[in-house]
Design a protein around this motif. Structure first.
Motif, PDB file in Angstrom:
ATOM      1  N   GLY A  90      -4.158   1.932 -21.369  1.00 52.04           N
ATOM      2  CA  GLY A  90      -3.237   0.130 -22.048  1.00 52.04           C
ATOM      3  C   GLY A  90      -2.357  -0.118 -20.899  1.00 52.04           C
ATOM      4  N   GLY A  91      -1.213  -0.361 -21.253  1.00 52.40           N
ATOM      5  CA  GLY A  91      -0.901  -1.552 -20.146  1.00 52.40           C
ATOM      6  C   GLY A  91       0.764  -0.303 -19.606  1.00 52.40           C
ATOM      7  N   GLY A  92      -0.198   0.853 -19.651  1.00 48.10           N
ATOM      8  CA  GLY A  92       0.774   1.736 -18.426  1.00 48.10           C
ATOM      9  C   GLY A  92       2.133   1.899 -18.758  1.00 48.10           C
ATOM     10  N   VAL A  93       2.559   2.080 -20.181  1.00 49.77           N
ATOM     11  CA  VAL A  93       3.805   2.579 -20.630  1.00 49.77           C
ATOM     12  C   VAL A  93       3.876   4.584 -20.388  1.00 49.77           C
ATOM     13  N   LEU A 143       0.681  -1.465   0.196  1.00 52.69           N
ATOM     14  CA  LEU A 143      -0.060   0.251  -0.564  1.00 52.69           C
ATOM     15  C   LEU A 143       0.753   1.208   0.020  1.00 52.69           C
ATOM     16  N   ASP A 144       1.568   1.052   1.062  1.00 51.71           N
ATOM     17  CA  ASP A 144       2.848   2.318   0.985  1.00 51.71           C
ATOM     18  C   ASP A 144       3.598   2.423  -0.752  1.00 51.71           C
ATOM     19  N   LEU A 145       3.644   1.702  -1.258  1.00 51.40           N
ATOM     20  CA  LEU A 145       4.329   1.492  -2.562  1.00 51.40           C
ATOM     21  C   LEU A 145       3.200   2.615  -4.103  1.00 51.40           C
ATOM     22  N   LYS A 146       2.300   1.797  -2.977  1.00 48.18           N
ATOM     23  CA  LYS A 146       0.971   2.400  -4.559  1.00 48.18           C
ATOM     24  C   LYS A 146       0.529   3.743  -4.049  1.00 48.18           C
ATOM     25  N   ILE A 147       1.125   4.338  -3.026  1.00 52.40           N
ATOM     26  CA  ILE A 147       0.696   5.430  -2.723  1.00 52.40           C
ATOM     27  C   ILE A 147       1.650   6.478  -3.585  1.00 52.40           C
ATOM     28  N   PHE A 148       2.384   5.899  -2.657  1.00 49.74           N
ATOM     29  CA  PHE A 148       4.471   6.484  -3.309  1.00 49.74           C
ATOM     30  C   PHE A 148       3.342   7.383  -4.765  1.00 49.74           C
ATOM     31  N   ASP A 170      -4.649  -3.532  -8.723  1.00 46.31           N
ATOM     32  CA  ASP A 170      -3.521  -4.255  -7.906  1.00 46.31           C
ATOM     33  C   ASP A 170      -2.376  -4.175  -8.892  1.00 46.31           C
ATOM     34  N   ALA A 171      -2.054  -4.511 -10.001  1.00 47.36           N
ATOM     35  CA  ALA A 171      -1.478  -4.079 -10.423  1.00 47.36           C
ATOM     36  C   ALA A 171      -0.506  -2.767 -11.059  1.00 47.36           C
ATOM     37  N   ARG A 172      -1.825  -1.982 -11.817  1.00 44.33           N
ATOM     38  CA  ARG A 172      -1.766  -0.474 -12.124  1.00 44.33           C
ATOM     39  C   ARG A 172      -2.517   1.052 -11.432  1.00 44.33           C
ATOM     40  N   PRO A 173      -1.944   0.806 -10.162  1.00 46.86           N
ATOM     41  CA  PRO A 173      -3.202   1.398  -9.789  1.00 46.86           C
ATOM     42  C   PRO A 173      -3.327   2.960 -10.079  1.00 46.86           C
ATOM     43  N   GLU A 174      -2.308   3.202 -10.699  1.00 47.58           N
ATOM     44  CA  GLU A 174      -2.394   4.341 -11.176  1.00 47.58           C
ATOM     45  C   GLU A 174      -3.106   4.990 -12.265  1.00 47.58           C
ATOM     46  N   ILE A 175      -3.414   3.767 -13.176  1.00 49.23           N
ATOM     47  CA  ILE A 175      -4.458   3.453 -13.926  1.00 49.23           C
ATOM     48  C   ILE A 175      -5.489   3.984 -13.647  1.00 49.23           C
ATOM     49  N   ARG A 218      11.480  -2.772 -23.349  1.00 47.32           N
ATOM     50  CA  ARG A 218      10.394  -3.673 -21.982  1.00 47.32           C
ATOM     51  C   ARG A 218      10.910  -3.040 -20.194  1.00 47.32           C
ATOM     52  N   ARG A 219      11.320  -2.332 -20.204  1.00 44.36           N
ATOM     53  CA  ARG A 219      11.510  -1.825 -19.001  1.00 44.36           C
ATOM     54  C   ARG A 219      10.416  -0.997 -18.152  1.00 44.36           C
ATOM     55  N   PHE A 220       9.134  -0.489 -19.398  1.00 43.04           N
ATOM     56  CA  PHE A 220       8.449   0.297 -19.640  1.00 43.04           C
ATOM     57  C   PHE A 220       7.299   0.215 -19.647  1.00 43.04           C
ATOM     58  N   GLY A 221       6.437  -0.013 -18.833  1.00 45.15           N
ATOM     59  CA  GLY A 221       4.900  -0.351 -19.494  1.00 45.15           C
ATOM     60  C   GLY A 221       4.865  -2.790 -19.819  1.00 45.15           C
ATOM     61  N   ASP A 222       3.642  -2.581 -19.400  1.00 49.04           N
ATOM     62  CA  ASP A 222       3.442  -3.869 -19.463  1.00 49.04           C
ATOM     63  C   ASP A 222       3.054  -4.321 -21.441  1.00 49.04           C
ATOM     64  N   ASP A 223       3.164  -5.292 -21.164  1.00 47.85           N
ATOM     65  CA  ASP A 223       2.733  -6.221 -23.087  1.00 47.85           C
ATOM     66  C   ASP A 223       1.685  -5.607 -23.117  1.00 47.85           C
ATOM     67  N   TRP A 224       1.157  -4.973 -23.887  1.00 47.87           N
ATOM     68  CA  TRP A 224      -0.014  -5.068 -24.339  1.00 47.87           C
ATOM     69  C   TRP A 224      -0.322  -5.219 -26.055  1.00 47.87           C
ATOM     70  N   PRO A 225      -2.106  -5.090 -26.505  1.00 44.47           N
ATOM     71  CA  PRO A 225      -2.369  -5.130 -28.009  1.00 44.47           C
ATOM     72  C   PRO A 225      -1.637  -3.737 -27.726  1.00 44.47           C
ATOM     73  N   GLY A 226      -1.240  -3.527 -28.988  1.00 45.85           N
ATOM     74  CA  GLY A 226      -1.243  -2.020 -29.537  1.00 45.85           C
ATOM     75  C   GLY A 226       0.148  -1.222 -28.894  1.00 45.85           C
TER      76      GLY A 226
END
Length: 471
Positions: free
Chosen positions: A289-292, A154-159, A314-319, A254-262
Motif C-alpha cells: 500500500g502506502g509504504g507504512v 537516484l543516490d537517495l533511492k539507492i540509499f 518514483d515516489a516509492r521505489p522500495e515497493i 503521519r510521519r510514516f507511510g502515505d495516505d492510503w485506503p485502509g
C-alpha cells in the motif's frame, strides 16, 4: 513519420505550451503571412499531432504563425500533415522544425532543452542539441542543475533501497540502472548522509534535517536512531509501548507511510516488529500500500521487501510492483533468502472497496476472498523457513450498515475464527491473538447518532494473529 496533407478545421487546432518551443507568437510575422495569403501565396502544410488529451483536437508541432495567419484572413481550414511521432519527443520535434528563417533565441533554446530533459532524463545532450541547434557543451550548461538533481534523487533511492536490504540486482532492475553502476553507487553510500549526520549532532530535529536536505523523514529517523536499542527508539519516536495484548491508537502517525485506503498505524507495525522480530531481521510485506511498513522498518532497523500491485516507481521505489493473481498464486521472489517475519495486511473484506483498485481483494466475493487467504497462507508457509513468524492483520466483518443489530442474520459475516481456521490448515500454529481495534473516532457525530437511533451496532474489531511453523 508523416502522412499526405489533410485539411483540418482551424478551430480544431491548439498551441500547447508544453511542446511549443517559442516564448511567444510574433504578431508582426503573422501580419506578413496574412498579407501573403491575401496575395494567393501558398504555404507549406503545417505539422500537427493528435492531441493526447482532447478528443478531436490537434496540437501544432510546426506552423503556429501560419495557423494564426489563416485565422486572421477568415479561413475555415488549413492544410496540415498529421505526424505520427512513433515515441519521439514532440517538444524536440517542434524545436527542430523551428530552426529555420527565425531560429529559437537563447532563452527559448535554454527553456526547450530544460523542458525536454525534465520530460525524459534519458535524452543525451547531443540529442537535445541536434534538435535546438546548439552544441553538446551548451546543452550541458543548460541542464547541469537538473542533471545534478536527478543524480541526487537516484543516490537517495539507492540509499533507501539498500538500507532496506533489497539486493543489488533488484535495485538495478527497479531503477533501470546497470548493476555494475549500482556497485559504484554503493561505494559512496557510507558518506552520502554525512551532512545530515552533522546537522543531527548539532541538535537539529529530525523534521528540520529532513526539510533542509529534502530527505524523507523515515530515512532521517533511521540515521538519528543509529545504534540504539528498540526500546530507546520507541522513546525517541514518542510511541508509548503497549505491554499487554490490546493495542489501540486514535490515529496513524503521519510521519510514516502515505495516505492510503485502509492505512494502518505505524505504531501497530512497530509493536509487531518490537515483539516478534530483531534488528536487521528481514520482513516480507506482500501488500505494501502506502509504504507504512517499509518506513517503520527504517526507523527500527529492520530490512524490508515490499510489494504492491500499484507501481509507484518514483515516489516509492522500495515497493516493487507485483500483482497477486488469484487464479495462479506465485511468490514474487526466488532464491535462498527467506524472511524472518511476514507481515500480511491485505485489504479487508468489503471495506473501502470503492477506494481500492478495481482488481483489489476487497471487492471479491466472500468465498473467493477466503479461498485466496487460505492459498496465500499455504504459499507463505512453503516460501519461509522454520523460524519464520507470520503476522496477519484483519478485521471482523458484518453487514451492519442500515441494519439494526437484532435484524442481522450473520450469513455473510467473516469473524476471526475463519482466519484462524485457514492459518492452521496451512501448516501454521497460532501463538498470539492481539486485539488492535480500529478507532471509533473516525465516525462523525451525526453518523454515530443515526446508528444509535436505529440500534445499529458497528464494527471496530481488528486483530493481529501471530503464527509460527508447526513443529
Amino acid at each position: 513519420m508523416g502522412n499526405p496533407p489533410s485539411f483540418i478545421p482551424i478551430n480544431n487546432l491548439v498551441v500547447d505550451n508544453e511542446i511549443y518551443p517559442r516564448s511567444a507568437i510574433d504578431h508582426k510575422r503573422v501580419r506578413i503571412f496574412a498579407e501573403n495569403l491575401r496575395d494567393s501565396f501558398e504555404f507549406e502544410p503545417i505539422h500537427v499531432q493528435l492531441h493526447p488529451e482532447e478528443a478531436g483536437k490537434y496540437r501544432i508541432l510546426d506552423g503556429a504563425h501560419r495557423w494564426q495567419a489563416y485565422k486572421a484572413v477568415g479561413e475555415q481550414e488549413i492544410p496540415a500533415r498529421i505526424i505520427n511521432l512513433d515515441g519521439h519527443d514532440p517538444l524536440l520535434y517542434a524545436a527542430k522544425k523551428a530552426i529555420g528563417p527565425r531560429q529559437l533565441n537563447e532563452e527559448e533554446c535554454r527553456e526547450t532543452a530544460r523542458k525536454a530533459f525534465q520530460n525524459n532524463s534519458k535524452l543525451t545532450s547531443i540529442e537535445i542539441g541536434k534538435a535546438i541547434g546548439r552544441s553538446r557543451r551548451m546543452v550541458d550548461n543548460y541542464i547541469s542543475d537538473l542533471r545534478a538533481a536527478i543524480k541526487a534523487d537516484l543516490d537517495l533511492k539507492i540509499f533507501r533501497m539498500y538500507r532496506l536490504g533489497i539486493p543489488q540486482e533488484r535495485i538495478a532492475a527497479r531503477l533501470s540502472v546497470q548493476q555494475r553502476n549500482i556497485s559504484n553507487y554503493l561505494e559512496k553510500m557510507a558518506t552520502l548522509p554525512n551532512f545530515l549526520n552533522s546537522d543531527l549532532k548539532l541538535d537539529f530535529t529530525v523534521p528540520q534535517v529532513a526539510e533542509k536536505h529534502g530527505w524523507p523523514e523515515p530515512i532521517v529517523w533511521s540515521l538519528a536512531l543509529e545504534g540504539k536499542e528498540d526500546l530507546e527508539r520507541f522513546r525517541e519516536l514518542k510511541w508509548g509501548l503497549r505491554t499487554w495484548d490490546l493495542w489501540n491508537w486514535n490515529d496513524c502517525d503521519r510521519r510514516f507511510g502515505d495516505d492510503w485506503p485502509g492505512r494502518i498505524p505505524a505504531q501497530l507495525v512497530a509493536h509487531i516488529l518490537y515483539f516478534f522480530s530483531k534488528q536487521n531481521d528481514l520482513l516480507f510485506d506482500p501488500m505494501a500500500g502506502g509504504g507504512v511498513v517499509a518506513d517503520t522498518c527504517l526507523s527500527l532497523n529492520r530490512r524490508s521487501w515490499s510489494f504492491d500491485m500499484e507501481d509507484m516507481a518514483d515516489a516509492r521505489p522500495e515497493i516493487e510492483p507485483y500483482f497477486w493473481d488469484i487464479k495462479d498464486l506465485k511468490w514474487p521472489v526466488y532464491g535462498k533468502t527467506r524472511p524472518d517475519l511476514i507481515l500480511f495486511d491485505p485489504p479487508y473484506f468489503s471495506k473501502k472497496a470503492e477506494e481500492y483498485d478495481a482488481n483489489s481483494l476487497s471487492g471479491l466475493g466472500r468465498e473467493v476472498y477466503l479461498d485466496f487467504l487460505g492459498r496465500f497462507f499455504k504459499l507463505a508457509h512453503e516460501n519461509s523457513k522454520k523460524s519464520t513468524i507470520l503476522a496477519f492483520i484483519n478485521a471482523d466483518w458484518r453487514n451492519f450498515q442500515n441494519t439494526p443489530a437484532m435484524d442481522e442474520t450473520g450469513d455473510q459475516s467473516i469473524f476471526i475464527d475463519e482466519y484462524i481456521r485457514l492459518i492452521r490448515k496451512s501448516g501454521w500454529k497460532v501463538t498470539h491473538i492481539i486485539q488492535a481495534p480500529m478507532s471509533s473516532e473516525r465516525f462523525q457525530a451525526n453518523v454515530v447518532a443515526a446508528m444509535q437511533k436505529k440500534k445499529i451496532l458497528g464494527v471496530t474489531s481488528r486483530y493481529v494473529i501471530i503464527a509460527k511453523h508447526r513443529l
